[in-house]
Design a protein around this motif. Sequence first.
Motif, PDB file in Angstrom:
ATOM      1  N   GLN A  79      14.263  -4.781  59.138  1.00  0.00           N
ATOM      2  CA  GLN A  79      13.768  -4.586  57.770  1.00  0.00           C
ATOM      3  C   GLN A  79      12.476  -5.381  57.554  1.00  0.00           C
ATOM      4  N   ASN A  80      11.774  -5.652  58.632  1.00  0.00           N
ATOM      5  CA  ASN A  80      10.571  -6.478  58.536  1.00  0.00           C
ATOM      6  C   ASN A  80       9.489  -5.825  57.689  1.00  0.00           C
ATOM      7  N   ARG A  81       9.288  -4.535  57.859  1.00  0.00           N
ATOM      8  CA  ARG A  81       8.239  -3.851  57.109  1.00  0.00           C
ATOM      9  C   ARG A  81       8.522  -3.873  55.611  1.00  0.00           C
ATOM     10  N   LYS A  82       9.784  -3.738  55.261  1.00  0.00           N
ATOM     11  CA  LYS A  82      10.154  -3.806  53.845  1.00  0.00           C
ATOM     12  C   LYS A  82       9.854  -5.192  53.279  1.00  0.00           C
ATOM     13  N   ARG A  83      10.165  -6.235  54.049  1.00  0.00           N
ATOM     14  CA  ARG A  83       9.889  -7.587  53.570  1.00  0.00           C
ATOM     15  C   ARG A  83       8.392  -7.825  53.382  1.00  0.00           C
ATOM     16  N   ILE A  84       7.585  -7.274  54.291  1.00  0.00           N
ATOM     17  CA  ILE A  84       6.130  -7.442  54.168  1.00  0.00           C
ATOM     18  C   ILE A  84       5.626  -6.795  52.880  1.00  0.00           C
ATOM     19  N   ILE A  85       6.008  -5.564  52.652  1.00  0.00           N
ATOM     20  CA  ILE A  85       5.551  -4.863  51.448  1.00  0.00           C
ATOM     21  C   ILE A  85       6.096  -5.526  50.190  1.00  0.00           C
ATOM     22  N   ASP A  86       7.343  -5.961  50.224  1.00  0.00           N
ATOM     23  CA  ASP A  86       7.907  -6.662  49.061  1.00  0.00           C
ATOM     24  C   ASP A  86       7.109  -7.926  48.756  1.00  0.00           C
ATOM     25  N   ALA A  87       6.714  -8.655  49.803  1.00  0.00           N
ATOM     26  CA  ALA A  87       5.934  -9.878  49.599  1.00  0.00           C
ATOM     27  C   ALA A  87       4.561  -9.563  49.011  1.00  0.00           C
ATOM     28  N   VAL A  88       3.944  -8.466  49.473  1.00  0.00           N
ATOM     29  CA  VAL A  88       2.645  -8.059  48.937  1.00  0.00           C
ATOM     30  C   VAL A  88       2.759  -7.692  47.464  1.00  0.00           C
ATOM     31  N   ASN A 128       7.539   6.312  53.251  1.00  0.00           N
ATOM     32  CA  ASN A 128       8.317   5.944  52.062  1.00  0.00           C
ATOM     33  C   ASN A 128       7.528   6.125  50.772  1.00  0.00           C
ATOM     34  N   ARG A 129       6.337   6.692  50.895  1.00  0.00           N
ATOM     35  CA  ARG A 129       5.485   7.007  49.741  1.00  0.00           C
ATOM     36  C   ARG A 129       5.317   5.813  48.805  1.00  0.00           C
ATOM     37  N   ILE A 130       5.014   4.664  49.407  1.00  0.00           N
ATOM     38  CA  ILE A 130       4.869   3.427  48.636  1.00  0.00           C
ATOM     39  C   ILE A 130       3.516   3.364  47.948  1.00  0.00           C
ATOM     40  N   HIS A 131       2.485   3.890  48.615  1.00  0.00           N
ATOM     41  CA  HIS A 131       1.137   3.873  48.048  1.00  0.00           C
ATOM     42  C   HIS A 131       0.426   5.127  48.536  1.00  0.00           C
ATOM     43  N   ASP A 174       0.195  -1.101  67.177  1.00  0.00           N
ATOM     44  CA  ASP A 174       0.604  -2.472  66.892  1.00  0.00           C
ATOM     45  C   ASP A 174       1.163  -2.526  65.470  1.00  0.00           C
ATOM     46  N   ASN A 175       1.150  -3.702  64.873  1.00  0.00           N
ATOM     47  CA  ASN A 175       1.775  -3.878  63.562  1.00  0.00           C
ATOM     48  C   ASN A 175       1.090  -3.084  62.459  1.00  0.00           C
ATOM     49  N   GLY A 176      -0.228  -2.871  62.603  1.00  0.00           N
ATOM     50  CA  GLY A 176      -0.937  -2.079  61.607  1.00  0.00           C
ATOM     51  C   GLY A 176      -0.428  -0.652  61.555  1.00  0.00           C
ATOM     52  N   GLU A 177      -0.325  -0.017  62.717  1.00  0.00           N
ATOM     53  CA  GLU A 177       0.189   1.353  62.760  1.00  0.00           C
ATOM     54  C   GLU A 177       1.637   1.413  62.280  1.00  0.00           C
ATOM     55  N   ALA A 178       2.458   0.454  62.704  1.00  0.00           N
ATOM     56  CA  ALA A 178       3.867   0.459  62.301  1.00  0.00           C
ATOM     57  C   ALA A 178       4.013   0.358  60.788  1.00  0.00           C
ATOM     58  N   LEU A 179       3.205  -0.482  60.148  1.00  0.00           N
ATOM     59  CA  LEU A 179       3.317  -0.636  58.697  1.00  0.00           C
ATOM     60  C   LEU A 179       2.730   0.565  57.967  1.00  0.00           C
ATOM     61  N   TYR A 180       1.651   1.135  58.499  1.00  0.00           N
ATOM     62  CA  TYR A 180       1.092   2.352  57.895  1.00  0.00           C
ATOM     63  C   TYR A 180       2.157   3.435  57.838  1.00  0.00           C
ATOM     64  N   ARG A 181       2.891   3.617  58.928  1.00  0.00           N
ATOM     65  CA  ARG A 181       3.935   4.647  58.966  1.00  0.00           C
ATOM     66  C   ARG A 181       4.988   4.395  57.888  1.00  0.00           C
ATOM     67  N   TYR A 182       5.355   3.152  57.729  1.00  0.00           N
ATOM     68  CA  TYR A 182       6.381   2.816  56.737  1.00  0.00           C
ATOM     69  C   TYR A 182       5.891   3.129  55.327  1.00  0.00           C
ATOM     70  N   VAL A 183       4.648   2.730  55.020  1.00  0.00           N
ATOM     71  CA  VAL A 183       4.092   2.976  53.685  1.00  0.00           C
ATOM     72  C   VAL A 183       3.956   4.469  53.426  1.00  0.00           C
ATOM     73  N   ARG A 184       3.477   5.210  54.421  1.00  0.00           N
ATOM     74  CA  ARG A 184       3.316   6.661  54.273  1.00  0.00           C
ATOM     75  C   ARG A 184       4.658   7.361  54.138  1.00  0.00           C
TER      76      ARG A 184
END
Length: 745
Positions: free
Chosen positions: A730-739, A417-420, A405-415
């Motif tokens: 680009q939804n995942r990028k917007r989420i991380i940018d908002a955080v 793209n080495r965001i955190h 779901d959205n949790g896994e999708a966002l984890y993949r994006y963060v990992r």
Amino acid sequence: MFKVSIILACYNVDAFIEDAFESIVRQSAFAQFEVIPVNDGSPDRTWEIIQEYQKRYPDNFFPISFDQGSGGPGRPRNAGLERATGEYVIFMDPDDRIYKDGYSTLLKAMEKHQSDVVIATRYGVKEKADGKNPVWVDWMADPPYVNQNSYEVKLDLLSQRPVILKTIYRRDLIDRYGLRFLESVSSSEDEIFDKKYLLLSEKITKINDVVYLYTVARTGSITSKIRIKVYEDLVPIFKGLDDSLSVYFNDAIVSYRVAALLRTFYLPKLLLLDPGLTDRALELCRDACEAFGFDRLLQTANATDKRIIELLRDRSYSQLMLFFMNHRTGAANRRNRVQAKKLKEMERRPVKLALKASSLVGLSRKAVKEKGGLGKLWTTRIRKNLAGAPNGYWIFMDRREKASDNGEALYRYVRDNRIHDKIAFIIRRDSPDYARLVADGFNVVAYNSLEHWRLHYNSEYFFASHVDDVIIKPWASFGATDGKPRYKLVFLQHGIIRSDLSGWLGAKTYQLFCASAKREYDGLINNVRYNVGPDQVKLTGLARHDLLEAKDGDYVLVSPTWRSFLSDATEAEFRDSEFFRSWHRLIHDSRVSEAMTGAGVRLKLVLHSSISQFAHCFDEDEHVEVVRYSDVTSFAELLSSARTLVTDYSTISFDVLYLRRPVIYYTFPELQKHSTNAGADLSLYGELGTRVEEHEAAVAALVAAAGDGFRSAEDKVRAADDFFAYGDRQNRKRIIDAVLEGSAK
């Protein structure tokens, strides 16, 4: 000059007013109090008692008296304001009392924080009763706050009862804005004054000290008997609320509050009115709504209030009262069902819990000898094990037993793209997804392990697609109060909200609440019960939508949502349900099978996780494949390859609509409805897809979709284009940018 002016509007309170005065003179700060009791033409001994206290305390009591009563507290309170010289003002009812040193506490807090207003707490008590056994305890903030001016604080105050009797105000702010009470009305004048003052304030402080004893339904008070004048006053009351709330909130919020006041105060009070006056009172309610504007009131986000306004508009008074009473009964029944469910869960606890409890007998014997008992010892141990230094982790989670779901999708994006660098994903060890994620390089932590609890409790952010308590605070189900975890909650959502879920979601505190459609965003912002504002709610889109890619699969997906009343059903009960019979009949209709065969596709049925245990009840053949929820390895792939979706209320319909694929909503009539389906926006389903209610219409819709090659009609594509805020993946990028933007504030 006095520090505080205490103003009391007094009418026929000779049985109570001495107790009120005595509670004032006992205050440790009494020397700094100017007491202004205003007699509003009382025919009893009220004025005589006021004069006696003026003689006893000539340096502190400054009474005012009117020969004729005004019919409400507005005129005497305004007279008190004109007379007041104190730096601060407190309003008190003469049939109530101050609790302990409560008003001194208010003054100390105001002086300490230099606020515009300080709000405390009160007890509701029976006549003459003390505060030892209160009937109710007023609202308390969790946590208290000092000098706040945020949208969220003011939105929360809007949903609370008027705070006037437990609050200290700054007189210069009252004078600056020319604030006064409506004098022509006998009710709601306090809310109009109070809300306008709060919305104009820039430094609001809330303390949880109990300072006031409110007498519940005393004999002769307006809350114990209702006169028709209460309803004759509604036009100026609604106008006053409009003027008061419009200084800060938009029209939708103003309408929400006015409609809610009608439902929560004026309609219930009809039961206290002379039955012969009920029709007249309802007509007066309608007149007030018409003067305010039916179209404006229908902007409310509350579905119950909308229906009440519609019935008033149409003068369907019998239907209105039946609907209203059913609503009240339904609320009581829901509370009873919650209690019944808890009892059922307790009965089903595994025997191993009983064995575990017996192993703690020695510990409990020791604990009961200690101050606080076993509960305190257990809670202390939990907290000691969990609480620690901030660990800087970002924690991600979908369901306990399922990812994808959205949790896994966002984890993949963060990992990827080495965001955190400090990230972890939570899931049950016995889930099939556990091994899959480990093999994919995820840092996986087993759900409900002590490692999970410690990591989660002290993390920086918790990104979740679901916010049930077992997700956001799993340790609480073990009977311990958890204190305040360190993490900030980012609600990724499981879908797009299409009904009012504020009763559930409004109880949480969010750092970020993700929305995907402007209509959804407006519904969240304009519904007071969600308790969120522009700082929390952001239009980002769903994280998993970035992974969707339209493919020409060989199936039509059939995936209805769950029914709460079937989750714990027996197989016999499930097979006998409207749900099973309706869906089984549809997927095995020979006309549907023939159309699917002609189009070269089959039906693929996937039940919601909460009822997936009944998947075997549905027959399979060459036209129908039944897939268990736990066997779906990738929902993105499942949805991307579906040529069409057939559902009822499931939010996965928005994933298919995001791909601009057809969706058929089969919302057949049900005698018993799942609560979240009851308020669904059915017009939206018809706007974005094809909505049908009867079996024959559902068959025709499926046959037509196959005949059109499962292509969406142009008007449905345009409607989807207008509905979704973004389609750029680009939804995942917007989420991380908002955080990150929120953390920088």
